[in-house]
Enzyme design. Structure first.
Site, PDB file in Angstrom:
ATOM      1  N   GLU A 129      41.769  41.848  35.957  1.00 32.00           N
ATOM      2  CA  GLU A 129      41.103  43.157  35.987  1.00 32.00           C
ATOM      3  C   GLU A 129      42.069  44.269  35.610  1.00 32.00           C
ATOM      4  O   GLU A 129      41.700  45.224  34.947  1.00 32.00           O
ATOM      5  CB  GLU A 129      40.525  43.410  37.384  1.00 32.00           C
ATOM      6  CG  GLU A 129      39.463  44.501  37.418  1.00 32.00           C
ATOM      7  CD  GLU A 129      40.020  45.897  37.601  1.00 32.00           C
ATOM      8  OE1 GLU A 129      39.268  46.856  37.399  1.00 32.00           O
ATOM      9  OE2 GLU A 129      41.219  46.041  37.951  1.00 32.00           O
ATOM     10  N   HIS A 159      47.515  51.569  42.973  1.00 36.58           N
ATOM     11  CA  HIS A 159      48.496  51.647  41.875  1.00 36.58           C
ATOM     12  C   HIS A 159      49.706  52.506  42.225  1.00 36.58           C
ATOM     13  O   HIS A 159      50.516  52.802  41.357  1.00 36.58           O
ATOM     14  CB  HIS A 159      47.857  52.180  40.575  1.00 36.58           C
ATOM     15  CG  HIS A 159      46.809  51.286  40.014  1.00 36.58           C
ATOM     16  ND1 HIS A 159      46.484  51.238  38.684  1.00 36.58           N
ATOM     17  CD2 HIS A 159      46.000  50.373  40.600  1.00 36.58           C
ATOM     18  CE1 HIS A 159      45.523  50.359  38.481  1.00 36.58           C
ATOM     19  NE2 HIS A 159      45.204  49.828  39.637  1.00 36.58           N
ATOM     20  N   ASP A 215      44.179  39.887  41.012  1.00 36.93           N
ATOM     21  CA  ASP A 215      45.420  40.344  40.377  1.00 36.93           C
ATOM     22  C   ASP A 215      45.740  41.764  40.832  1.00 36.93           C
ATOM     23  O   ASP A 215      44.839  42.507  41.251  1.00 36.93           O
ATOM     24  CB  ASP A 215      45.318  40.282  38.845  1.00 36.93           C
ATOM     25  CG  ASP A 215      44.199  41.148  38.286  1.00 36.93           C
ATOM     26  OD1 ASP A 215      43.070  41.091  38.826  1.00 36.93           O
ATOM     27  OD2 ASP A 215      44.434  41.899  37.311  1.00 36.93           O
TER      28      ASP A 215
HETATM   29 ZN   LIG Z   1      40.919  47.178  41.193  1.00 37.11          ZN
END
Ligand SMILES: [Zn+2]
Length: 473
Positions: free
Chosen positions: A153, A446, A90
């Site tokens: 996760e 991210h 994910d």
């Molecule tokens: Zn990760």
């Protein structure tokens, strides 16, 4: 056994590795409960990504298992003892401002760009090819090796909880989901939602110039929100308020704007996203917007929400405002990332906060302090998620073996690191995080334009292949 040139083995498979990586990265495997169903608890796309890896492994002749769409594994080797490699399929949502589409992987200047290239689909593919190399070389193993693929996760780790309710715990293992050389200490993690209910009495007695209609920012509690929006209604001087916004943006050097609509003023602030474990390194758009709004005369209900954010969270990335600041010499400072904000006039309002605390901290004490602090604003804690701190003894064979492999292949000392990020290492009884980011390299997990250097992807694959062999031979 003659000396194996691990890097050479990886190079022979370079084109195949990159091609598979690109296919895998094209699947938009972001949590989507709206498409969840049997065998796909976290949505259709995440299930597709898991299936992609398991199908690939099956075609290559591995034993595989899909545990009801929560997780799966690829297995190789013989013996009772299990060595685990834990990664996840994910990814966090793409966010704004990408140079090339986040789910159309592209190599530019030796870097593979895509959401998940670094965290954690690129490394998942590296670990898979590492296992494939060990298998194709026909190396005898005395243990079984499992590449365990998680699917949740980035949110709540429901994948690993479910998986380990059904499958055995490896005797030891690593997760390719952070930094090289080796991370053996991780902060404790608390995700919580601070919630308040509308105070109708206060609202009725309101005679403020402005009313906060809504306030919204952030998608994930473990990311710094790069976008915040508020709508304000009322009888005040709109022109003056717009000027105030412009002044603030200019002084604080923040991007954003204010825009008039029929019956309200919309204010938008843009920040800079970053991983929630380093909240001070991003620019939290919501905190800046709240900082601005503290100077506006608001209705009591809206004012209370803005005051709470300013008193407890603004300029409090290390827990200074919540009065929970602390540090230890294993993992450093406690951090606080307010990641998701929601306010709607006359409705429930909330902030979701991610706290990462040192190994020495008492989490019950921390929560009690936060509880007391938010109670001053009529708010309480709900939706609590807690992962205790994690530490692996430096003398354990897992660490000595991985150190040896890392030092042989890179010629660099395998220093032990501590981090604030929570990796799957902590769901293992004995586990560490091991790569894929090499020391000194840019960390883009991210963030927009996330990438992994192709050379580093190949180097990591070679390291993982030898590591698997040395741990399971
Ligand atoms: Zn990760």
């Amino acid at each position: 056994m003659s000396q194996i040139n691990w890097h050479e083995e990886v190079l022979k498979r370079k084109e195949e590795l990159l091609a598979k990586c690109k296919e895998f990265l094209s699947i938009e495997s972001v949590l989507d409960e709206s498409t969840a169903g049997a065998g796909a608890p976290f949505g259709r796309k995440i299930a597709e990504a898991l299936e992609y890896m398991l199908n690939l492994a099956e075609q290559d002749g591995f034993k595989t298992l899909n545990v009801d769409g929560y997780a799966g594994h690829v297995e190789y080797g013989d013996g009772n003892e299990l060595v685990g490699i834990l990664s996840h399929v994910d990814v966090v949502p793409a966010g704004e401002g990408w140079t090339s589409p986040p789910f159309s992987p592209e190599i530019r200047d030796g870097k593979l760009y895509a959401r998940g290239a670094l965290d954690d689909k690129g490394p998942t593919m590296a670990a898979y090819f590492a296992l494939k190399i060990v298998k194709e070389l026909g190396l005898p193993l005395s243990k079984r090796v499992r590449l365990i693929l998680g699917t949740d996760e980035e949110s709540h780790w429901r994948c690993m909880m479910y998986y380990f309710e059904h499958e055995d715990m490896p005797a030891m293992g690593f997760t390719p989901d952070a930094d090289f050389p080796i991370i053996n200490a991780e902060k404790g993690l608390v995700d919580l939602k601070v919630v308040g209910l509308p105070d109708h009495e206060a609202e009725q007695s309101a005679e403020a110039e402005w009313t906060l209609i809504d306030f919204e920012a952030g998608q994930r509690v473990n990311m710094v929100p790069d976008f915040a929006i508020a709508r304000i209604g009322g009888d005040g001087d709109v022109f003056e308020l717009k000027e105030k916004v412009q002044d603030f943006l200019l002084t604080r050097r923040i991007q954003g704007y204010a825009e008039e609509a029929d019956d309200h003023l919309k204010i938008v602030f843009k920040g800079r996203s970053h991983h929630g474990s380093e909240p001070d390194k991003g620019l939290n758009a919501a905190l800046e917007l709240a900082r601005f709004m503290e100077s506006i005369p608001l209705d009591p209900y809206g004012a209370n929400y803005i005051r709470m954010i300013n008193s407890l969270l603004v300029d409090g990335f290390f827990g200074e405002k919540l009065t929970i600041a602390m540090e230890d010499d294993k993992v450093g400072k406690l951090t606080v990332n307010p990641g998701v904000f929601g306010y709607k006039k006359g409705d429930q309002h909330f902030v979701r906060i991610n706290v990462r605390y040192p190994i020495s901290a008492d989490s019950d004490d921390l929560l009690k302090i936060i509880e007391n602090k938010v109670a001053d604003y009529g708010m309480k804690i709900t939706d609590l998620n807690h992962l205790p701190a994690h530490y692996c003894d430096p003398d354990h064979p897992l660490i000595t073996t991985l150190s040896k492999v890392y030092e042989e292949q890179t010629g660099e000392k395998a220093r032990l690191l501590a981090i604030g990020g929570g990796t799957y290492a902590r769901v293992l009884d004995t586990g560490v995080a091991f790569g894929p980011l090499f020391p000194g390299k840019e960390e883009t997990a991210h963030q927009k334009d996330e990438y992994i250097e192709v050379e580093d992807l190949l180097k990591a694959t070679a390291i993982y292949a030898q590591a698997i062999y040395e741990l399971a031979k």
